[in-house]
Design an enzyme around this catalytic site. Structure first.
Site, PDB file in Angstrom:
ATOM      1  N   TYR A  16       0.831  -1.216   0.000  1.00  0.00           N
ATOM      2  CA  TYR A  16       0.000   0.000   0.000  1.00  0.00           C
ATOM      3  C   TYR A  16       0.856   1.252   0.000  1.00  0.00           C
ATOM      4  O   TYR A  16       0.630   2.176   0.779  1.00  0.00           O
ATOM      5  CB  TYR A  16      -0.957  -0.010   1.204  1.00  0.00           C
ATOM      6  N   TYR A 144     -14.717  -3.677   2.890  1.00  0.00           N
ATOM      7  CA  TYR A 144     -13.372  -4.130   2.515  1.00  0.00           C
ATOM      8  C   TYR A 144     -13.149  -5.504   3.135  1.00  0.00           C
ATOM      9  O   TYR A 144     -13.386  -5.695   4.333  1.00  0.00           O
ATOM     10  CB  TYR A 144     -12.303  -3.152   3.016  1.00  0.00           C
ATOM     11  N   ASP A 248     -17.510 -10.724   8.519  1.00  0.00           N
ATOM     12  CA  ASP A 248     -16.064 -10.566   8.447  1.00  0.00           C
ATOM     13  C   ASP A 248     -15.626  -9.785   9.684  1.00  0.00           C
ATOM     14  O   ASP A 248     -15.697  -8.554   9.715  1.00  0.00           O
ATOM     15  CB  ASP A 248     -15.703  -9.836   7.143  1.00  0.00           C
ATOM     16  N   LYS A 277      -6.628 -10.934  12.191  1.00  0.00           N
ATOM     17  CA  LYS A 277      -5.808  -9.901  12.842  1.00  0.00           C
ATOM     18  C   LYS A 277      -5.428 -10.108  14.318  1.00  0.00           C
ATOM     19  O   LYS A 277      -4.283 -10.382  14.615  1.00  0.00           O
ATOM     20  CB  LYS A 277      -6.481  -8.551  12.636  1.00  0.00           C
TER      21      LYS A 277
END
Ligand SMILES: *Cc1c(COP(=O)(O)O)cnc(C)c1O
Length: 429
Positions: A16, A144, A248, A277
């Site tokens: 990114y 996302y 999600d 995560k």
């Protein structure tokens, strides 16, 4: 430029990052608790939890020790035809935190892959049932779900993946009724989303395989929050058409939104729960797609063709599982749960103090340990803001005009208070 930055510049391609225009990366040498330290020993308060993964602070001695001990006894073994204690133990530990219906655990390595797995399972589940017409996915604008092609397809309107659009499979996308403190139009926005949903369901209800949503908060799109009541009503309508529901929770899992998982606040138990995560406390890559016995049984037959033919080399890596076991046991502690509450209050106070300063901010919002607001100043540059923050010893990474604070649970109320004072003076300056 330090020696390490120089070597990096010659050989590394960062994620990114527009390599041509970006500043040199900070060379981080050490992490301890809520702080990262660069080569010169300068400390940075990690207010982004190192891309939302670190929940208990850096180099947490308990997790570090567990990793070392696991590595000394079993590093890795293939997970087809073999099993091991850390994996089984982890799923048993997580099952204690989850509703009884979410009882089957499938391992992978990161957020994108656990999403791919949920999408592929939903798709194949319908085929295994002989319902071949269900092949569309329902999503929200701004959702996302990761950077692999399937995850990008359901995140088509996130604004991150436009160049790849021709590669995507088909989705139906609903406007997201984002809201914030003092929003007078939330009901109107929610009504519009539900109306569009009705239209899609009437026309395509029997062709939709699954809904995928980041419950309560869209992370990467800019920490956009919606109301729990809305999500519950939305899912109810979707389920009336037999459509499967994927939550999600790659970012929202493990206390981030104030409860262990965001679905608890929404009062909805999904058919698939995606976790990654915070799973290992931010130490090692690991992910889980958790599903129901109904879905699991939908793949069970005497024919190989109905099995889920998916796996990764490092599926259920024992060292990562051991780290996750240590992290989950820290999460369950009363002291951690209290710390999450303390951070929530400090975030609310921090955002309120910025509003009171009149620091030219809009749409203040707080959910659990996450706070965000949008900077209105026309000349705002997220890059120079980020640079100023670094000079003040704060590591943040605004998403466009959205500034958000997402600290590890080891962060104290005092540290957050000071951070907001610094943010306020930079924005006011
Ligand atoms: C970060 C994120 C992903 C992707 O996870 P990676 O580990 O970066 O592949 C998926 N979904 C959500 C909600 C995320 O925040």
């Amino acid at each position: 430029m330090t020696k390490l930055q120089e070597r990096d510049k010659k050989i590394i391609w960062h994620p990114y990052t527009q390599e041509k225009t970006e500043n040199l990366p900070i060379a981080i040498k050490k992490g301890a608790g809520s702080y990262l330290y660069d080569e010169d020993g300068r400390a940075y308060l990690d207010l982004i939890s190192s891309w939302w993964v670190n929940i208990h602070g850096h180099a947490h001695p308990e997790i570090a020790k567990t990793i070392y001990e696991q590595a000394c006894s079993l590093d890795h073994v293939l997970f087809a035809g073999c099993t091991h204690e850390p994996a089984v133990q982890l799923c048993e530990n997580l099952a204690e935190l989850l509703p009884l219906n979410l009882s089957r655990f499938f391992f992978s390595d990161n957020g994108s892959t656990c999403v791919e797995i949920a999408l592929k399972m939903a798709y194949q589940y319908w085929r295994n049932q002989g319902q071949n017409e269900r092949s569309l996915f329902l999503t929200f604008d701004g959702g996302y779900h990761g950077d692999t092609v399937g995850a990008m397809s359901v995140g088509a309107n996130s604004g991150f993946h436009d160049v790849f659009r021709p590669l995507f499979f088909k989705i139906l996308s609903i406007p997201y009724p984002e809201t914030y403190i003092g929003d007078n139009e939330v009901e109107q926005k929610e009504r519009k989303s539900l109306e569009i949903l009705e239209k899609y369901l009437n026309e395509f209800g029997k062709k939709i395989a699954a809904l995928i949503v980041e419950p309560l908060i869209q992370g990467a799109r800019g920490m956009r929050m919606c109301r729990a009541e809305f999500l519950r009503a939305f899912v109810e309508k979707v389920r009336a058409h037999g459509i499967l529901v994927v939550f999600d929770e790659v970012m929202t899992g493990f206390g981030r939104t104030g409860s262990n998982f965001a679905f608890e606040q929404a009062g909805v138990i999904p058919d698939f729960l995606c976790l990654s995560k915070g799973l290992t406390g931010g130490f090692l890559p690991l992910a889980l797609t958790v599903t129901t016995e109904t879905i699991y049984k939908g793949f069970s037959s005497d024919r190989w063709e109905t099995a889920f033919a998916h796996g990764h080399s490092y599926t259920a890596n024992p060292i990562a599982c051991a780290a996750a076991n240590a992290s989950v046991s820290i999460l369950k502690r009363t002291s951690t749960q209290c710390a999450i509450g303390v951070i929530h209050n400090a975030q609310k106070a921090g955002v309120a103090s910025l509003c009171k300063l009149g620091a030219n901010i809009a749409h203040p919002r707080v959910l659990g340990t996450i706070a965000a607001f949008d900077v209105q100043e026309a000349s705002f540059s997220s890059k120079s803001f980020r640079y100023r923050l670094l000079q003040e010893g704060l590591l943040l990474r605004p998403l466009g005009r959205t500034v958000y604070v997402l600290p590890p649970y080891s962060t104290t109320a005092e540290e957050l208070h000071t951070a907001y004072e610094k943010i306020g003076s930079i924005l006011g300056a």
